[in-house]
Design a protein around this motif. Structure first.
Motif, PDB file in Angstrom:
ATOM      1  N   ARG A  69      46.869  34.798  39.342  1.00  0.00           N
ATOM      2  CA  ARG A  69      46.167  33.509  39.338  1.00  0.00           C
ATOM      3  C   ARG A  69      46.128  32.347  40.399  1.00  0.00           C
ATOM      4  NH1 ARG A  69      47.368  28.141  37.585  1.00  0.00           N
ATOM      5  NH2 ARG A  69      49.771  28.193  37.917  1.00  0.00           N
ATOM      6  N   LYS A  82      39.905  36.612  34.043  1.00  0.00           N
ATOM      7  CA  LYS A  82      39.857  35.750  33.301  1.00  0.00           C
ATOM      8  C   LYS A  82      40.802  34.449  33.281  1.00  0.00           C
ATOM      9  CE  LYS A  82      37.519  38.499  29.766  1.00  0.00           C
ATOM     10  NZ  LYS A  82      37.874  39.053  28.303  1.00  0.00           N
ATOM     11  N   ASN A  83      41.856  34.829  33.399  1.00  0.00           N
ATOM     12  CA  ASN A  83      42.870  33.805  33.796  1.00  0.00           C
ATOM     13  C   ASN A  83      42.671  32.993  35.016  1.00  0.00           C
ATOM     14  OD1 ASN A  83      45.396  32.494  33.109  1.00  0.00           O
ATOM     15  ND2 ASN A  83      46.481  33.886  34.528  1.00  0.00           N
ATOM     16  N   LEU A 117      39.866  32.164  36.315  1.00  0.00           N
ATOM     17  CA  LEU A 117      38.722  31.365  35.864  1.00  0.00           C
ATOM     18  C   LEU A 117      39.072  30.114  35.073  1.00  0.00           C
ATOM     19  CD1 LEU A 117      35.884  33.944  35.603  1.00  0.00           C
ATOM     20  CD2 LEU A 117      36.457  32.276  37.674  1.00  0.00           C
ATOM     21  N   LYS A 118      39.909  30.403  34.051  1.00  0.00           N
ATOM     22  CA  LYS A 118      40.353  29.516  33.204  1.00  0.00           C
ATOM     23  C   LYS A 118      41.191  28.650  33.443  1.00  0.00           C
ATOM     24  CE  LYS A 118      39.385  32.291  28.886  1.00  0.00           C
ATOM     25  NZ  LYS A 118      39.909  32.887  27.891  1.00  0.00           N
ATOM     26  N   ASN A 119      42.287  29.025  34.404  1.00  0.00           N
ATOM     27  CA  ASN A 119      43.681  28.269  34.956  1.00  0.00           C
ATOM     28  C   ASN A 119      43.745  28.550  36.322  1.00  0.00           C
ATOM     29  OD1 ASN A 119      44.598  27.618  32.264  1.00  0.00           O
ATOM     30  ND2 ASN A 119      44.555  29.916  32.174  1.00  0.00           N
TER      31      ASN A 119
END
Length: 407
Positions: A221, A315-316, A318-320
């Motif tokens: 992240r 994905k993580n 991009l989301k967080n």
């Protein structure tokens, strides 16, 4: 090459200037000519320089090269160690030197102390040790690089590790405190912990496994992949868990185990890469699979949930979105060019972290070590490449007091 600091007390400031002259000349010369050493040392009077050269050669800090075309010397491992040690002493980072507690393929670990008495760790990067091994199988290796390569690359490894350790520490990751970096060495805090590979059992393996997987995702992240995430490079601290008191099942033999919380601490960052790296997915999957295999083999634990995939990490991210520490480290001075040079060198000399190291039941005999020049050094995987052997109870009685040295 074992750090032996006893001779440093007999070296003068002139000796260190000559030693620094040999270091400077090694950047462009495989064998540094004696006249150039005189020039680079900046000392008046050739006789004083020649006296210092004699002293340095006798203490194996520099070495006379046999069959050379001209009179000259090369810098030895010990010479570079002494230059870094002298710099740390002047900066008041190190007061005394104790025992060596870890020997790895790419580094040595030594316990040192501050003037306040607090113990610290001195990590000495030794990428040159690997290159001497590969000379035997790759005779073309030295044709394209001078002897300054191992000094430069070891320095790059120390710079990279220090930069990432500092960035991770400042952003809440559990890593040792970086204190100072000079040449191929790093001074960091000593962690009261043991490497995961030395722990025979854990009270709740599923909990520790989950926490380690979360750390891999949290690194991603922040735009990072450890690249060498395994039992050698994860320290485990024991902390009392007040929330667990009184909750142990009646059939548990040792209630104390249930009241202990295991806190992982990450070490060893020279192989850390950006999540945008061309081989990022391979490194990410290797980190995950190393933990999976180790927990299955050592603790007989297999998770019901598939380990995180690289797609999950992306994905993580991009989301967080968090701070991009890969970008931050690059901006701090460890450039992308340096990272490419170090990565290419490590691949060339066969450095692949500890992922391929012998298992506990396959370890090699420690007595199979050889000396430095053109031969193999101690690579017994009994040694931990980082602080894995844990803290030393006290400094050796024969600790050398650098403050009293005439340097």
């Amino acid at each position: 090459m074992k750090l032996d600091a006893k001779a440093i007390r007999y070296l003068t400031s002139e000796d260190f200037r000559v030693l620094a002259g040999v270091e400077a000349g090694s950047r462009n010369h495989e064998v540094v000519p004696t006249p150039l050493i005189v020039q680079l040392s900046g000392l008046r009077g050739g006789s004083g320089v020649h006296r210092s050269i004699s002293v340095l050669a006798k203490t194996n800090l520099i070495a006379k090269v046999k069959n050379a075309k001209y009179d000259g010397y090369r810098l030895a491992y010990g010479g570079l160690d002494y230059l870094a040690l002298n710099a740390h002493q002047k900066q008041k980072c190190i007061y005394s030197v104790g025992n060596q507690i870890g020997v790895g393929k790419e580094s040595d670990i030594v316990v040192v102390a501050h003037s306040s008495g607090s113990q610290r760790i001195l990590k000495i990067h030794r990428l040159g040790r690997i290159s001497f091994r590969t000379v035997k199988t790759n005779r073309d290796y030295l044709r394209h690089r001078n002897t300054g390569s191992w000094m430069y690359m070891s320095r790059l490894a120390a710079m990279k590790e220090f930069a990432f350790m500092k960035a991770l520490r400042e952003n809440g990751f559990s890593v040792p405190e970086p204190i100072a970096q000079n040449r191929h060495t790093i001074v960091m805090s000593l962690i009261d912990a043991f490497p995961l590979r030395q722990i025979s059992k854990v009270p709740r393996p599923a909990e520790l496994y989950s926490e380690l997987m979360d750390i891999i995702l949290e690194l991603a992240r922040f735009g990072l992949i450890h690249g060498d995430f395994n039992e050698f490079n994860i320290l485990i601290k024991e902390e009392e868990d007040p929330d667990a008191k009184g909750k142990a099942p009646a059939n548990v033999d040792d209630e104390n185990d249930e009241n202990i919380r295991l806190v992982p601490v990450l070490i060893d960052f020279p192989q850390m890469v950006s999540i945008d790296h061309a081989n990022a997915e391979m490194y990410f999957d290797r980190d995950v699979n190393c933990i999976k295999r180790y927990f299955q083999r050592k603790f007989h634990f297999v998770s019901d949930v598939p380990g995180p995939s690289f797609a999950d990490a992306k994905k993580n991210l991009l989301k967080n979105p968090g701070k991009r520490l890969d970008v931050e480290v690059e901006a701090s001075g460890f450039s992308r060019k340096m990272a490419r040079e170090l990565e290419a060198y490590m691949k060339e000399v066969g450095v692949d972290g500890d992922a391929g190291a012998p298992r506990d039941d396959e370890e090699e005999d420690d007595d199979s070590e050889e000396e430095e020049d053109g031969s193999e050094e101690d690579h017994s995987d009994d040694g931990q490449p980082e602080e894995e052997t844990g803290p030393s109870d006290s400094l050796d009685d024969s600790s050398r007091r650098l403050e009293e040295l005439r340097v």
